[in-house]
Design an enzyme around this catalytic site. Structure first.
Site, PDB file in Angstrom:
ATOM      1  N   GLN A 142       0.896  -1.140  -0.073  1.00 42.71           N
ATOM      2  CA  GLN A 142       0.001   0.021  -0.148  1.00 42.71           C
ATOM      3  C   GLN A 142       0.907   1.052  -0.076  1.00 42.71           C
ATOM      4  O   GLN A 142       1.892   1.334   0.789  1.00 42.71           O
ATOM      5  CB  GLN A 142      -0.822   0.157   1.234  1.00 42.71           C
ATOM      6  CG  GLN A 142      -1.877   1.368   1.212  1.00 42.71           C
ATOM      7  CD  GLN A 142      -2.638   1.152   2.527  1.00 42.71           C
ATOM      8  OE1 GLN A 142      -2.130   1.369   3.790  1.00 42.71           O
ATOM      9  NE2 GLN A 142      -3.953   1.271   2.513  1.00 42.71           N
TER      10      GLN A 142
ATOM     11  N   TYR B 150      -7.002  10.614   3.956  1.00 47.54           N
ATOM     12  CA  TYR B 150      -5.436  10.616   3.639  1.00 47.54           C
ATOM     13  C   TYR B 150      -5.301  11.989   2.751  1.00 47.54           C
ATOM     14  O   TYR B 150      -6.273  12.595   2.193  1.00 47.54           O
ATOM     15  CB  TYR B 150      -4.849   9.436   3.417  1.00 47.54           C
ATOM     16  CG  TYR B 150      -4.259   8.826   4.431  1.00 47.54           C
ATOM     17  CD1 TYR B 150      -5.631   8.198   5.429  1.00 47.54           C
ATOM     18  CD2 TYR B 150      -3.045   8.022   4.660  1.00 47.54           C
ATOM     19  CE1 TYR B 150      -5.165   7.352   6.496  1.00 47.54           C
ATOM     20  CE2 TYR B 150      -3.050   7.162   5.714  1.00 47.54           C
ATOM     21  CZ  TYR B 150      -3.959   6.783   6.666  1.00 47.54           C
ATOM     22  OH  TYR B 150      -3.569   5.949   7.679  1.00 47.54           O
TER      23      TYR B 150
ATOM     24  N   ARG C 165      -9.781  -7.690  10.030  1.00 49.65           N
ATOM     25  CA  ARG C 165     -10.050  -7.931  11.423  1.00 49.65           C
ATOM     26  C   ARG C 165      -9.906  -9.466  11.596  1.00 49.65           C
ATOM     27  O   ARG C 165      -9.404 -10.102  12.380  1.00 49.65           O
ATOM     28  CB  ARG C 165     -11.091  -7.233  12.078  1.00 49.65           C
ATOM     29  CG  ARG C 165     -11.183  -5.685  12.142  1.00 49.65           C
ATOM     30  CD  ARG C 165     -12.328  -5.002  12.716  1.00 49.65           C
ATOM     31  NE  ARG C 165     -13.242  -5.010  11.523  1.00 49.65           N
ATOM     32  CZ  ARG C 165     -14.223  -4.392  11.722  1.00 49.65           C
ATOM     33  NH1 ARG C 165     -14.763  -3.899  12.708  1.00 49.65           N
ATOM     34  NH2 ARG C 165     -15.143  -4.440  10.482  1.00 49.65           N
TER      35      ARG C 165
END
Length: 387
Positions: A98, A166, A342
């Site tokens: 990423q 971001y 998760r």
């Protein structure tokens, strides 16, 4: 309808199946470099059966980190990243990096108190400084250099971060972007940085890397970037030919982080994780500042279907993928891949177990207590309570 466990093409790369470990900051890099602990984290995901694991978060500039220990792209980092990709490949999985610039979400220690954003102001973790047009060109070029280094480091793909407010996402947001130049105002201008960044990455990928982008569908903030505009941006990216797939996300790390992480809001744990005055303030006022949303499986599916209807580009469904039924539904709805976060923090071997027994589902209870652990070592505290 695709079989989620069949091999699949993603740009120039073939994945062994259609499952992806989504980017969740691991908290295992030190001084901007790979550690053995970071390698072990991703090897465990590969051994557990994912088609591709994603290394998060690799900043394209030092001031674009959310934490001073995060990896940022430079020649000294390539050797360690190559060791990581070799280890993942040895287990049969692909690996993505990423890449992005945190902008307003940058940590004080990384941004030196002046996070980069669309304009001057008090947003973010410090006094934001306005990014000049020339600086934005440099940021786009830095993404391109990151893609070139990712090839050298052995990555199969890069994921460009266009989400969570971001830097690029903050430019997309009409709430955060009040500029009057060619990077502000109408959506075509607000999306200019995203398209320039994607073009720089594509030009440097040279057909050797799959290029994906993590695109917000909804900031979860009144007056922010929403689904209608996200559909248009997705169409532009498809028309530009700069990305091989989109991973669809939501929420704002800056203004509404729980909009993506449905489930419990771990205010107490966040307060304990923050040093200095932030911790006590969060403990006292956190329940008013950090909103909570109910969890349901596939909670981003309905919004993601709007994008699916508008583009032919491969799409990656994120959000509440916990077992074979939701994987199959994603495939039936026309999605090409599923991304999990998760659930795999809790059970890295979950993919292998689901493939062996379709009745297996994740044991994750969506308490979100894993979220504050990124400041030490990202983990599920129910199975690994020791920091």
């Amino acid at each position: 309808m695709h079989d989620v466990f069949e091999p699949a093409r993603l740009g120039p790369v073939t994945l062994r199946n259609r499952t992806i470990k989504s980017s969740t900051y691991e908290g295992r890099s030190r001084k901007g470099l790979v550690t053995d602990q970071l390698i072990d984290f991703h090897v465990a995901m590969a051994q557990g059966g994912v088609g591709m694991t994603t290394v998060a978060y690799c900043a394209v500039a030092p001031e674009g980190r959310t934490d001073a220990n995060q990896i940022h792209w430079r020649p000294e980092a390539v050797g360690g990243l190559r060791k990581l990709t070799d280890a993942v490949h040895a287990e049969g999985a692909a690996v993505s990096a990423q890449i992005g610039h945190a902008g307003l979400v940058a940590g004080l220690d990384a941004a030196r108190g002046f996070p980069l954003g669309p304009g001057w102001g008090g947003m973010g973790q410090g006094i934001a400084r306005r990014a000049s047009a020339s600086r934005l060109k440099e940021v786009a070029a830095a993404h391109g250099r990151a893609a070139a280094m990712a090839i050298e480091a052995g990555f199969d793909a890069v994921e460009i971060h266009f989400g969570h407010n971001y830097l690029v996402s903050s430019f997309l947001s009409p709430k955060l972007n009040h500029r009057k130049d060619s990077y502000g105002g109408p959506l075509e201008n607000r999306a200019r940085l995203a398209r320039e960044v994607a073009r720089a990455v594509r030009d440097n990928a040279g057909g050797k890397l799959a290029v994906t982008a993590k695109l917000n569908m909804d900031d979860g903030v009144r007056g922010g970037f929403g689904l209608d505009e996200a559909v248009t941006v997705a169409q532009w990216l498809e028309r530009d030919g700069t990305v091989d797939a989109l991973e669809l996300t939501a929420g704002s790390s800056l203004l509404n982080p729980m909009y993506l992480f449905k489930g419990d809001a771990p205010v107490k744990e966040f307060a304990e994780a923050f040093p200095g005055p932030f911790g006590p303030a969060l403990k006292r006022f956190g329940h008013k500042l950090i909103r909570e949303y109910p969890y349901t499986d596939g909670y981003l599916l309905e919004d993601s279907k709007r994008v699916r209807e508008a583009v032919n580009l491969p799409l990656i469904l994120l959000g509440g993928i916990t077992g074979k039924p939701m994987m199959d539904r994603a495939m039936a709805e026309g999605f090409d891949f599923v991304a999990m976060g998760r659930a795999l923090l809790m059970e890295p071997d979950l993919i292998n177990r689901i493939q062996a027994d379709a009745s297996v589902t994740s044991n994750c209870v969506h308490c979100n207590k894993c979220m504050p652990t990124i400041y030490s070592r990202a983990r599920c505290v129910l199975v690994d309570p020791v920091p």
